[in-house]
Each structure stands twice: as structure tokens, then as C-alpha cells.
Design a protein around this motif. Structure first.
Motif, PDB file in Angstrom:
ATOM      1  N   VAL A   1      -8.543  -9.741  -5.898  1.00 12.24           N
ATOM      2  CA  VAL A   1      -7.200 -10.639  -5.779  1.00 12.24           C
ATOM      3  C   VAL A   1      -6.503  -9.572  -5.855  1.00 12.24           C
ATOM      4  O   VAL A   1      -5.551 -10.101  -4.865  1.00 12.24           O
ATOM      5  CB  VAL A   1      -6.929 -10.768  -7.493  1.00 12.24           C
ATOM      6  CG1 VAL A   1      -7.083 -10.020  -8.339  1.00 12.24           C
ATOM      7  CG2 VAL A   1      -6.022 -11.875  -8.108  1.00 12.24           C
ATOM      8  N   VAL A   2      -6.133  -8.364  -5.905  1.00  6.37           N
ATOM      9  CA  VAL A   2      -5.645  -7.805  -5.093  1.00  6.37           C
ATOM     10  C   VAL A   2      -5.871  -7.341  -3.385  1.00  6.37           C
ATOM     11  O   VAL A   2      -4.659  -7.791  -2.477  1.00  6.37           O
ATOM     12  CB  VAL A   2      -6.049  -6.198  -5.283  1.00  6.37           C
ATOM     13  CG1 VAL A   2      -4.824  -5.381  -5.188  1.00  6.37           C
ATOM     14  CG2 VAL A   2      -4.995  -6.058  -7.367  1.00  6.37           C
ATOM     15  N   ASP A   3      -6.893  -7.527  -3.034  1.00  7.83           N
ATOM     16  CA  ASP A   3      -6.778  -7.590  -1.044  1.00  7.83           C
ATOM     17  C   ASP A   3      -5.781  -8.809  -0.904  1.00  7.83           C
ATOM     18  O   ASP A   3      -5.405  -8.584  -0.067  1.00  7.83           O
ATOM     19  CB  ASP A   3      -8.458  -7.365  -1.229  1.00  7.83           C
ATOM     20  CG  ASP A   3      -9.143  -6.146  -1.365  1.00  7.83           C
ATOM     21  OD1 ASP A   3      -8.241  -5.252  -1.542  1.00  7.83           O
ATOM     22  OD2 ASP A   3      -9.905  -6.304  -1.306  1.00  7.83           O
TER      23      ASP A   3
ATOM     24  N   CYS B   1       8.202  -5.669  -0.968  1.00  6.41           N
ATOM     25  CA  CYS B   1       7.465  -6.748  -1.949  1.00  6.41           C
ATOM     26  C   CYS B   1       8.289  -5.770  -3.622  1.00  6.41           C
ATOM     27  O   CYS B   1       7.577  -4.097  -3.400  1.00  6.41           O
ATOM     28  CB  CYS B   1       6.151  -5.957  -2.609  1.00  6.41           C
ATOM     29  SG  CYS B   1       5.169  -6.737  -3.735  1.00  6.41           S
ATOM     30  N   VAL B   2       8.107  -5.990  -4.979  1.00  5.80           N
ATOM     31  CA  VAL B   2       9.081  -4.648  -5.628  1.00  5.80           C
ATOM     32  C   VAL B   2       8.595  -5.379  -6.748  1.00  5.80           C
ATOM     33  O   VAL B   2       8.660  -4.111  -7.923  1.00  5.80           O
ATOM     34  CB  VAL B   2      10.725  -5.527  -5.874  1.00  5.80           C
ATOM     35  CG1 VAL B   2      11.202  -5.597  -4.926  1.00  5.80           C
ATOM     36  CG2 VAL B   2      10.442  -7.142  -6.622  1.00  5.80           C
ATOM     37  N   GLY B   3       7.082  -5.615  -7.290  1.00  2.00           N
ATOM     38  CA  GLY B   3       6.177  -4.856  -8.513  1.00  2.00           C
ATOM     39  C   GLY B   3       5.259  -6.148  -8.462  1.00  2.00           C
ATOM     40  O   GLY B   3       5.057  -6.895  -7.331  1.00  2.00           O
ATOM     41  N   ALA B   4       4.332  -6.006  -9.208  1.00  2.00           N
ATOM     42  CA  ALA B   4       3.484  -6.799  -9.953  1.00  2.00           C
ATOM     43  C   ALA B   4       2.537  -6.827 -10.555  1.00  2.00           C
ATOM     44  O   ALA B   4       2.986  -6.862 -11.379  1.00  2.00           O
ATOM     45  CB  ALA B   4       1.916  -6.118  -8.422  1.00  2.00           C
TER      46      ALA B   4
ATOM     47  N   SER C   1      -3.193  -1.664 -11.845  1.00  2.26           N
ATOM     48  CA  SER C   1      -1.731  -0.570 -11.810  1.00  2.26           C
ATOM     49  C   SER C   1      -2.962   0.190 -10.341  1.00  2.26           C
ATOM     50  O   SER C   1      -1.810   0.483  -9.203  1.00  2.26           O
ATOM     51  CB  SER C   1      -1.714  -0.188 -12.625  1.00  2.26           C
ATOM     52  OG  SER C   1      -1.082  -0.868 -13.774  1.00  2.26           O
ATOM     53  N   GLY C   2      -4.005   0.460 -10.382  1.00  4.66           N
ATOM     54  CA  GLY C   2      -4.502   1.970  -9.810  1.00  4.66           C
ATOM     55  C   GLY C   2      -5.009   0.739  -8.830  1.00  4.66           C
ATOM     56  O   GLY C   2      -4.594   1.803  -7.121  1.00  4.66           O
ATOM     57  N   LEU C   3      -5.276  -0.039  -8.694  1.00  8.63           N
ATOM     58  CA  LEU C   3      -5.158  -0.862  -7.141  1.00  8.63           C
ATOM     59  C   LEU C   3      -4.945  -1.680  -6.135  1.00  8.63           C
ATOM     60  O   LEU C   3      -4.622  -1.872  -5.095  1.00  8.63           O
ATOM     61  CB  LEU C   3      -6.855  -2.497  -8.041  1.00  8.63           C
ATOM     62  CG  LEU C   3      -7.900  -2.079  -8.516  1.00  8.63           C
ATOM     63  CD1 LEU C   3      -8.531  -2.763  -8.554  1.00  8.63           C
ATOM     64  CD2 LEU C   3      -8.265  -1.290  -6.978  1.00  8.63           C
ATOM     65  N   VAL C   4      -3.072  -1.896  -7.160  1.00  7.64           N
ATOM     66  CA  VAL C   4      -2.129  -1.582  -6.759  1.00  7.64           C
ATOM     67  C   VAL C   4      -1.717  -0.740  -6.026  1.00  7.64           C
ATOM     68  O   VAL C   4      -1.224  -1.100  -4.851  1.00  7.64           O
ATOM     69  CB  VAL C   4      -0.897  -2.778  -7.897  1.00  7.64           C
ATOM     70  CG1 VAL C   4       0.072  -2.653  -6.735  1.00  7.64           C
ATOM     71  CG2 VAL C   4      -1.544  -4.213  -8.026  1.00  7.64           C
ATOM     72  N   ARG C   5      -1.649   0.077  -6.242  1.00  8.33           N
ATOM     73  CA  ARG C   5      -1.125   1.429  -5.734  1.00  8.33           C
ATOM     74  C   ARG C   5      -2.121   1.856  -4.564  1.00  8.33           C
ATOM     75  O   ARG C   5      -1.274   1.702  -3.194  1.00  8.33           O
ATOM     76  CB  ARG C   5      -1.395   2.702  -6.312  1.00  8.33           C
ATOM     77  CG  ARG C   5       0.105   2.749  -7.862  1.00  8.33           C
ATOM     78  CD  ARG C   5      -0.169   3.900  -8.339  1.00  8.33           C
ATOM     79  NE  ARG C   5      -1.231   4.442  -9.030  1.00  8.33           N
ATOM     80  CZ  ARG C   5      -1.410   4.056 -10.593  1.00  8.33           C
ATOM     81  NH1 ARG C   5      -0.683   3.094 -11.042  1.00  8.33           N
ATOM     82  NH2 ARG C   5      -2.204   4.505 -11.054  1.00  8.33           N
ATOM     83  N   ALA C   6      -3.416   1.401  -4.590  1.00 11.38           N
ATOM     84  CA  ALA C   6      -4.460   2.070  -3.619  1.00 11.38           C
ATOM     85  C   ALA C   6      -4.120   0.697  -2.510  1.00 11.38           C
ATOM     86  O   ALA C   6      -4.471   1.392  -1.527  1.00 11.38           O
ATOM     87  CB  ALA C   6      -5.843   1.584  -4.438  1.00 11.38           C
TER      88      ALA C   6
ATOM     89  N   PRO D   1       6.119  -1.825  -9.960  1.00  9.58           N
ATOM     90  CA  PRO D   1       5.302  -1.702 -10.777  1.00  9.58           C
ATOM     91  C   PRO D   1       4.573  -3.052 -11.147  1.00  9.58           C
ATOM     92  O   PRO D   1       4.774  -3.391 -10.733  1.00  9.58           O
ATOM     93  CB  PRO D   1       6.656  -1.394 -11.966  1.00  9.58           C
ATOM     94  CG  PRO D   1       7.832  -1.748 -11.774  1.00  9.58           C
ATOM     95  CD  PRO D   1       7.648  -1.933 -10.060  1.00  9.58           C
ATOM     96  N   ALA D   2       3.412  -2.685 -11.719  1.00 10.41           N
ATOM     97  CA  ALA D   2       2.079  -3.304 -12.249  1.00 10.41           C
ATOM     98  C   ALA D   2       2.571  -3.500 -13.754  1.00 10.41           C
ATOM     99  O   ALA D   2       2.325  -2.379 -14.275  1.00 10.41           O
ATOM    100  CB  ALA D   2       1.025  -2.834 -11.397  1.00 10.41           C
TER     101      ALA D   2
END
Length: 404
Positions: free
Chosen positions: A132-134, A147-150, A184-189, A195-196
Motif C-alpha cells: 500500500v505504501v508503494d 506530501c506533508v505526512g502519511a 513509518s519505516g516503509l514510508v521513510r524508505a 510524520p507517519a
């Protein structure tokens, strides 16, 4: 420091402290003009104008200083305030038993782009959250938007402060899965900035409906919903979610409404979770659920096409009676000023609204003195919009601090 300099600094501080409340008023549609903004904030017209100008400079709202006057009106019309269509977005994501959905959502709860995916959800939370992040990252690349967050909505209670999914029963994920850290880790990656956040899907649906849908204006809003499987609940008090001491409040799905009923995943029997969800409806109607489409979609199609069938009507009445019992108990405990129903419960309400309201009124302490309004949720994909609200919250709290 001179008196004049002190006064100027004081005005600037007051203006900055008003930025967040002002943005929330425009975001939720409660301040369509500068005149309304001035009144709602309780500031001078000059301060309201400066606040609106600052939000416009940040690319969050637009100020129309020359709006057309309404027919028959007198005097100069107030500046109109609206969300900037070209402003930043957040990534919203939702995982449910039948798949996932990613979206880009702007201020005002507006979904700008969305993509569904997967009919089978992996038992590995990292795999499906990564998918879903992809999908969301691809939407962002196509849009070119900032984008300012997730935010992520999951069908499980999310424990605080750890961000673990305690009971993802219908996903076959391990109890205690670290969904917040994983997301959070996948969003950053993926290179997505900001922020997530992660939350329970019905909590987030309630938050979205309170700000943009059927819950607007309610002070104590109770939301009960059934999506693809199970039943969830949420309470919004004075604009904020009531999540309890550790994020686990309002597990309404485990209110007993039929003591001799179906075994529940929690170990009890006859809970709302298994007595009023789509599987319970299809079973009560004598239908054999098929694997081709989701249980929710099968239930909706059955209601739409075969409501005249006596077995289907009887199933509707059975579920409404049990849902009404559960709602009446919640009214006695929580005293909400409005109830909103989502998922299949929305369709059941539409099928026979008077039956449900009569059960709630008859079984609740205060029902006979006027009753609590019971309404249908109005937003499409409200859990997704609620996930976006989580991501927007730091900007709503402090626009200048969040966006610089």
C-alpha cells in the motif's frame, strides 16, 4: 524594548497562535469567509486578515478579496476563504480483509487520487503495508505534489504508545504486530516526507465524519460500523477521539446482544461483532457466502436486489433488533448526542430506519424522552479520509511550525 515594539510582537504571537484554529475552521468548512473567521476566532478583523494571509502564503488556503455579491445582498461581501487546490497533500492508506487502498488527500477531506489493490491480504503485515505504501508513492510521483505526512487505517485496536495491532483477527496478522513502526519505516524508505501515523479504522472513520460528514456539529458523537468483517465503534468528544488510557477504548464489537448466539473470536458468545456483520446477515438470510467478492459487497447486493424476499427481510429485522440492543446499551453508558452508522449498518438503517430507532428508544434510559438521532455515515472511504486527518493534524496544530 519600546511599547510599540512590544505591542507588535504581541500581535504577531497572537496571530501565530491563531493560525492552527483558523486553518481548522477553513478545513472543516466552518469559516467560508473572513467575517466568519473573525467571529469564530474572537479577534479583530485586521488580525483575521493577517492570519488568512499567512495561511495563503503557506500554500494552504486561498483568499478571494473580490467575491461576487449574492443577489439582493447589501454592502461589500466579505473575503471568501477556501482550500488551495494546488496545496500540499498527505498519503492516506487503509488495509482491510479484502485488500487495501491508497489515496492522496488534501485539506478539506478531499480525495485527489486513489488506487485500490489486492483481493487477498498477506498474513505478513510488512508485505501488505509495503504494497500500500508503494501504491501511494506511485500516486505521489504521478501527482508531483508536496506530501506533508502519511496515515494508515487498520481493522484492529492499536495500542498506545507502542502502535501495535492487538487484535487483527480478520487479517490473520500476529497479535501485537508493530504496525506503526512498520508503516513509518516503509514510508521513510519510500522517500515520503513528513510524520507517519496509524490508527483503528472505525476511530478514523468517526473522526472523518465528525469533521466532514454526518457527525458535523455533534459534541459527543458515537460511530458504530461494520465493514468487511466484524464491528467497531468510536467516540468523538469535542472534536477529539476518545481512545482511553492505552488506545483501546470503545471496543463495542464485544458487547453481548445474543447470549446464546454465535461464538465470537474474543471467547464470548453473541457479540455485536459476530451477530451484526455481513457474514451474520448472509447467514441469517440463508445465503451461502461465495468467495468471489467481499462479504460486504455480497450483502449490499442482496439488500439492493432481493429485499422483497421474506428471508432477506427477516434477516434485516433480526440484525436491526440486535444492533438496536447494542446501541441502547451504549447510549445508557455514553450519552451521545448523535449516533452514526457505517458500512453494512448504514444499509440496514436505510432498509427500516423506524425499527432500529424504536429498539434504541425502547431499550435506552432516555429513549422515551426524545431519543438520540441515528444517522447514516455520508463519506465514501471515511476510514481513508480519517487516516488523512491523522497526517494533517500536526499541520492543523501548528501550520507554521509544520511547514516552515
Amino acid at each position: 524594548m519600546s511599547v510599540k515594539a512590544t505591542s507588535t510582537r504581541s500581535r504577531l504571537e497572537r496571530g501565530r497562535s491563531a493560525l492552527g484554529p483558523a486553518l481548522e475552521l477553513v478545513h472543516t468548512g466552518r469559516a467560508p469567509t473572513r467575517a466568519v473567521l473573525t467571529a469564530e476566532l474572537g479577534v479583530t478583523r485586521a488580525t483575521a486578515g493577517a492570519v488568512a494571509a499567512e495561511l495563503e502564503a503557506l500554500g494552504l488556503i486561498r483568499v478571494d478579496s473580490r467575491p461576487a455579491a449574492a443577489t439582493g445582498s447589501q454592502g461589500r461581501p466579505s473575503h471568501r476563504l477556501s482550500i488551495d487546490d494546488a496545496g500540499p497533500v498527505v498519503l492516506a492508506a487503509q488495509v482491510h480483509p479484502d485488500g487495501f487502498r491508497a489515496a492522496l488527500v488534501g485539506l478539506g477531506g478531499r480525495t485527489l487520487a486513489t488506487t485500490p489493490g489486492a483481493l487477498t491480504v498477506s498474513a505478513d503485515p510488512g508485505q501488505v503495508i509495503g504494497a500500500v505504501v508503494d501504491a501511494g508513492a506511485a500516486l505521489l510521483r504521478e501527482s508531483g505534489r508536496r506530501c506533508v505526512g502519511a496515515g494508515l487505517a487498520v481493522p484492529s485496536a492499536v495500542a498506545e504508545p507502542d502502535g501495535t495491532a492487538l487484535n487483527p483477527l480478520h487479517l490473520a496478522w500476529p497479535a501485537g504486530s508493530p504496525v506503526r513502526d512498520t508503516f513509518s519505516g516503509l514510508v521513510r524508505a519510500a522517500g515520503i516526507t513528513g510524520p507517519a501515523f496509524t490508527g483503528n479504522d472505525v476511530n478514523l472513520a468517526a473522526l472523518a465524519e465528525h469533521r466532514h460528514g454526518a457527525g458535523r456539529g455533534a459534541r459527543h458523537l458515537l460511530c458504530v460500523a461494520t465493514g468487511h468483517r466484524g464491528v467497531g465503534g468510536a467516540l468523538v468528544v469535542d472534536g477529539r477521539l476518545h481512545t482511553g488510557g492505552s488506545g483501546l477504548a470503545l471496543e463495542v464489537g464485544h458487547v453481548t446482544v445474543n447470549p446464546e448466539g454465535r461464538p465470537c473470536h474474543c471467547g464470548s458468545r453473541g457479540c455485536l461483532d459476530v451477530e451484526t456483520d455481513p457474514l451474520a446477515f448472509l447467514t441469517a438470510a440463508g445465503r451461502d457466502p461465495g468467495p468471489e467478492v467481499s462479504l460486504l459487497q455480497q450483502s449490499r447486493e442482496l439488500l439492493a436486489t432481493e429485499y422483497d424476499d421474506p428471508a432477506v427481510r427477516a434477516a434485516v429485522g433480526e440484525l436491526l433488533d440486535r444492533l438496536g440492543l447494542g446501541l441502547a446499551g451504549l447510549v445508557n453508558i455514553l450519552d451521545p448526542d448523535r449516533i452514526i452508522l457505517g458500512g453494512l449498518h448504514r444499509e440496514l438503517l436505510a432498509a427500516d430506519p423506524e425499527r432500529l430507532r424504536a429498539v434504541v428508544a425502547d431499550r435506552s434510559l432516555w429513549g422515551r424522552s426524545g431519543g438520540v438521532p441515528v444517522l447514516a455515515c455520508t463519506l465514501d472511504h471515511n476510514s481513508l479520509v480519517g487516516a488523512a486527518e491523522l497526517a494533517w493534524q500536526p499541520v492543523l496544530d501548528d501550520p507554521l511550525g509544520a511547514l516552515g
